[in-house]
Design an enzyme around this catalytic site. Structure first.
Site, PDB file in Angstrom:
ATOM      1  N   GLY A 144       2.753   9.331  -0.025  1.00 21.67           N
ATOM      2  CA  GLY A 144       4.074   9.347   0.612  1.00 21.67           C
ATOM      3  C   GLY A 144       4.264  10.428   1.654  1.00 21.67           C
ATOM      4  CG  ASN A 191      -2.232  -0.718   0.985  1.00 20.94           C
ATOM      5  OD1 ASN A 191      -2.586  -1.010  -0.150  1.00 20.94           O
ATOM      6  ND2 ASN A 191      -2.941  -1.026   2.059  1.00 20.94           N
ATOM      7  CB  THR A 192       4.309   1.983   1.139  1.00 23.37           C
ATOM      8  OG1 THR A 192       4.098   1.445   2.444  1.00 23.37           O
ATOM      9  CG2 THR A 192       5.203   3.211   1.247  1.00 23.37           C
ATOM     10  CG  HIS A 236      -4.894   2.397   7.984  1.00 24.24           C
ATOM     11  ND1 HIS A 236      -3.627   2.519   7.457  1.00 24.24           N
ATOM     12  CD2 HIS A 236      -4.714   1.983   9.259  1.00 24.24           C
ATOM     13  CE1 HIS A 236      -2.729   2.197   8.372  1.00 24.24           C
ATOM     14  NE2 HIS A 236      -3.364   1.864   9.479  1.00 24.24           N
ATOM     15  NE  ARG A 270      -7.134  10.591   6.241  1.00 26.64           N
ATOM     16  CZ  ARG A 270      -6.072   9.899   5.822  1.00 26.64           C
ATOM     17  NH1 ARG A 270      -6.016   8.588   6.038  1.00 26.64           N
ATOM     18  NH2 ARG A 270      -5.087  10.498   5.193  1.00 26.64           N
ATOM     19  CB  ALA A 294      -0.419   5.200   7.179  1.00 29.13           C
TER      20      ALA A 294
END
Length: 635
Positions: free
Chosen positions: A176, A170-171, A571, A462, A615
């Protein structure tokens, strides 16, 4: 003689399943639409063979689509057919390449029917690979590669196992951006009344435990000292970062883990900076940016060496760390899915992994195993098991399915917070992909419904925004911004142009035209933007029917842009229970010898709601700690 005849027969069989019809020798072009735009190829052919395939144009995502552009040309030549297997996780790009090559071959005179059959050829002999190392790491996403790169710095020999055909997890799909305290805080923008109100909100919040109360008391003293000093820059400390993370997660996270993340974020950020030519743009030195659900301006954006030019997350995080691991003589093995964790005499000593052909292999770690296989946001059955959420779209890469969590539980690992699943408000209504790179900056961007009305604080949490969207007509909202956002490159021009081409965004020279294109009430939108613009000019939300903590600039410079957004599973905050050294804990709260974990596979760090950008901070901090601690624990 017998051998030569066999080779001839094999070649004839091979060509019969591929492009066997006589073609006109030469170079032919073809193109098709990929994930991000046109993919164009050139194909060299002789009268009966595909001699070469070249990608001559592509804007596909580095580390995702680029893996298909790297792999498929040679695969097509080897198969003598465009009908080869797609690269898992890059299906759209793979299909575009295959379609473009097919078009080129048709121009060369190949029979379209012959291109539909897969070439019948024997698999190459299985490649040899190491199965013993100091450290075995499960997952080649951000956390896994940070841990691997850190471990090789300590002199470890590492094996990284990745179940997908590509690394990055997922990164590689993320923007980023991370949160961290600026290493030179004196360079930050001035503190504003809106930011002062945010700090006061957290200082005055009621918290449920003495542990969080102690952090709050520390921040109170820090803030008092800050004001007494006469300093003017944005106030920020690791403890404020921790307090916001805890309260923003409904005080469900482990304060000890949150403090570890907040206090080590800057160190981890600078460590990544040292791994390649990438660097960081410290956004709060330029303007106040809240980020979607980030709640405070501490954004750090990855950039190219010049500190300004964009860089993909793959090139900033994934590629340099993978290169470092390989350069140290360690291995990264793809298409290796871990199906069991080996525990001998109470200690985890390795794993069993299955390759793409179904063959199982045992990998042994003399010092320890680090689990970094991500969460379970792409496994709807597992999502339903732990949370009754009605959302089915996901922004997760297809390998985020959580089976490694369940394997660890079989070996005694404890879980924490599995019911806490984040839904993100920037989902693409057509495919569930995350569209934060085109949705605009929350402080500058009002979100409206089909009636043209605002319904949430765009700089808020969120989950609040997401549940607000679910309550709107059609469960969709629209992010509205103007040309200033493009001019300032808060949305990159090439990204919005691509989105408009795909029908994922709209542009118009007036608000009524924009409303018509997007299916919004023109009257409602014009009234909402008029009131919003006045609030932006006054820097006061007193006239807004829905308050907004931080208001950026007005929406008043044509052309105007609209990005439809909806909710997508983003997530999973729950996972394996760990301690501050990233050791996986058992049901009694005791460390399982030889077993560590980092990244989204863990729980206890974000609580019931993850703050935006945390994250990446999480995986950098705890991936780094895991890579260090696995070597310490073995001494």
């Amino acid at each position: 003689m017998h051998t030569s005849r066999s080779l001839v027969l094999f070649s004839l069989t091979f060509l019969a399943a591929g492009v066997s019809q006589a073609m006109t020798a030469g170079t032919f072009a073809g193109s098709a639409t990929g994930r991000n735009g046109e993919v164009a190829v050139e194909v060299d052919v002789s009268t009966n063979r595909i001699e070469a395939v070249r990608i001559v144009k592509s804007t596909e995502t580095p580390g995702i689509g680029s893996l298909a552009t790297d792999a498929l040309p040679a695969a097509i030549v080897a198969a003598q057919s465009p009908n080869v297997d797609v690269v898992s996780g890059a299906t759209i790009t793979s299909d575009a390449i295959k379609a473009a090559v097919s078009k080129a071959l048709e121009k060369a005179g190949a029979d379209p029917k012959s291109m539909k059959a897969k070439a019948a050829h024997k698999d190459a002999a299985a490649a040899s690979f190491p199965t013993k190392a100091d450290v075995v790491i499960v997952g080649a996403g951000g956390a896994g590669l940070v841990a691997a790169a850190t471990a090789v710095e300590q002199g470890a020999r590492v094996i990284v196992l990745e179940k997908m055909a590509m690394i990055g997890g997922n990164t590689a799909r993320s923007e980023g951006n991370m949160s961290a305290i600026d290493p030179e805080p004196e360079k930050l923008q001035p503190m504003t009344p809106a930011l002062e109100a945010i700090v006061e909100k957290y200082l005055n919040a009621k918290v449920p435990t003495a542990e969080i109360q102690a952090i709050q008391d520390t921040v109170r003293k820090q803030y008092a000292d800050y004001k007494a000093s006469g300093r003017k820059e944005i106030f920020d400390t690791p403890e404020l970062f921790a307090l916001q993370t805890l309260i923003g997660g409904d005080c469900k996270a482990d304060p000890k883990l949150v403090l570890v993340m907040a206090r080590n974020a800057t160190r981890a950020m600078l460590w990544l900076d040292d791994q390649s030519d990438m660097t960081w743009e410290h956004i709060a030195r330029k303007y106040v940016d809240m980020g979607i659900g980030a709640l405070y301006p501490r954004a750090q954006f990855p950039r190219a060496k010049d500190g300004v030019s964009p860089i993909s997350t793959y090139d900033a995080y994934i590629k340099p760390l993978a290169d470092k691991v390989k350069a140290a003589g360690s291995s990264i093995l793809t298409n290796m899915q871990v199906v069991d964790i080996v525990r001998e005499n109470g200690r985890v000593t390795g794993v069993i992994a299955q390759d793409k052909n179904g063959q199982k292999h045992k990998f042994t770690a003399s010092k320890g195993v680090i689990l970094a296989a991500g969460g379970y946001g792409a496994n709807l059955a597992m999502v339903k098991k732990y949370n009754g959420i009605s959302v089915t779209a996901t922004s997760n890469q297809p390998g985020t399915t959580g089976e490694v969590i369940e394997e660890a539980v079989k070996d005694g690992a404890a879980l924490e917070g599995m019911a806490w699943i984040q839904i993100h408000p920037h989902g693409n209504p057509k495919n569930g992909d995350l569209e934060s790179n085109i949705a605009g900056r929350p402080q500058d961007t009002p979100y409206v419904n089909k009636l043209g009305l605002r319904f949430a604080d765009e700089t808020g949490r969120r989950d609040d925004i997401s549940h607000g969207i679910l309550a709107q007509p059609g469960k969709v909202a629209f992010s509205i911004y103007d040309q200033k956002t493009i001019d300032a490159k808060k949305v990159r021009p090439e990204h919005i142009e691509r989105a408009i081409t795909h029908g994922y965004a709209f542009r118009a020279n007036s608000l009524p035209e924009l409303a018509k294109a997007a299916g919004i009430s023109a009257e409602g939108l014009e009234k909402t933007i008029a009131v919003y613009n006045e609030a932006a000019k006054l820097q006061s939300d007193s006239a807004l029917s829905v308050p907004k903590a931080v208001i950026g600039w007005p929406v008043d410079k044509a052309p105007y842009y609209c990005v439809p957004i909806t909710v997508t599973i983003h997530h999973t905050m729950g996972g394996l229970k760990i301690d501050e050294e990233t050791r996986v804990l058992d049901q009694n709260g005791k460390p399982i010898p030889g077993l560590f974990a980092a990244g989204e596979i863990t729980g206890g760090i974000h609580g019931g709601n993850r703050l935006g950008r945390n994250a990446l901070t999480d995986l950098l901090v705890f991936g780094h700690i895991a890579g260090e601690e696995v070597m310490k624990a073995a001494k």
